[in-house]
Enzyme design. Structure first.
Site, short mmCIF file in Angstrom:
data_model
loop_
_atom_site.label_atom_id
_atom_site.label_comp_id
_atom_site.label_asym_id
_atom_site.label_seq_id
_atom_site.Cartn_x
_atom_site.Cartn_y
_atom_site.Cartn_z
CG ASP A 7 -1.83 1.15 1.37
OD1 ASP A 7 -2.34 1.62 0.33
OD2 ASP A 7 -2.06 1.60 2.50
CG ASP A 9 -2.46 7.08 0.57
OD1 ASP A 9 -1.46 7.49 -0.04
OD2 ASP A 9 -3.62 7.22 0.15
#
Length: 179
Positions: A7, A9
């Protein structure tokens, strides 16, 4: 070669400190990051400002890089097939900004290995590193929960607090000169 989905963020990009910096700049108030532990991400700032900041042009483009992420991801790429997977469709302006951010801070990651999507339930990998339960919950492979203020109380996943712990969990060595 095993495949890893990483991922962006709150894993590669330090979105929480970015919220706090935006808030301090726009409101002149410095918030204590310790006070955010256990608070849902959308509620860390008053008056719906998280969503406002997420919709602000340039927000994603200017996020700080999570310490150690560049070096560890380079090391992971020597042992694993690495894909960057970000749920970016909710904030359409983030598509270009996230791609530009990756090209600037992670130029060694090919565009072939970047997936900007809506739902991560489609992701097929052996390992996923994410800060959100909603993304890990339905994932069939090894789930690594990257610590962020909103997830400190979750206990259902293998937890990594930083990129040094990611390197240890996935058994990669990061040369001292690169750390």
């Amino acid at each position: 070669m095993a495949r890893i989905a990483i991922d962006m963020d709150n894993v590669m990009a330090d979105i929480y400190s970015h919220y706090l910096n935006y808030y301090e700049t726009s409101h002149g108030i410095k918030l204590d990051p310790q006070g955010l532990h256990g608070v849902p991400e959308g509620e860390v700032l008053p008056e719906g400002l998280v969503r406002k900041f997420l919709l602000t042009p340039g927000f994603f483009r200017t996020a700080p890089v999570m310490p150690g992420s560049q070096e560890v991801i380079k090391a992971l790429m020597e042992k694993y097939e690495v894909f960057i997977v970000s749920a970016a469709m909710e904030f359409p302006q983030s598509l270009r900004e996230k791609l530009e951010w990756l090209h600037e801070h992670f130029p060694f990651i090919s565009w072939h290995n970047i997936v900007l999507c809506g739902s991560k339930t489609i992701v097929n990998a052996d390992i996923m590193i994410d800060d959100y339960d909603k993304n890990l919950r339905h994932f069939k492979g090894r789930q690594l929960l990257f610590t962020a203020p909103h997830n400190v109380h979750l206990t259902d996943y293998e937890r990594v607090h930083n990129w040094e712990e990611v390197a240890a969990a996935l058994e990669v060595e990061v040369p001292a000169a690169r750390v």
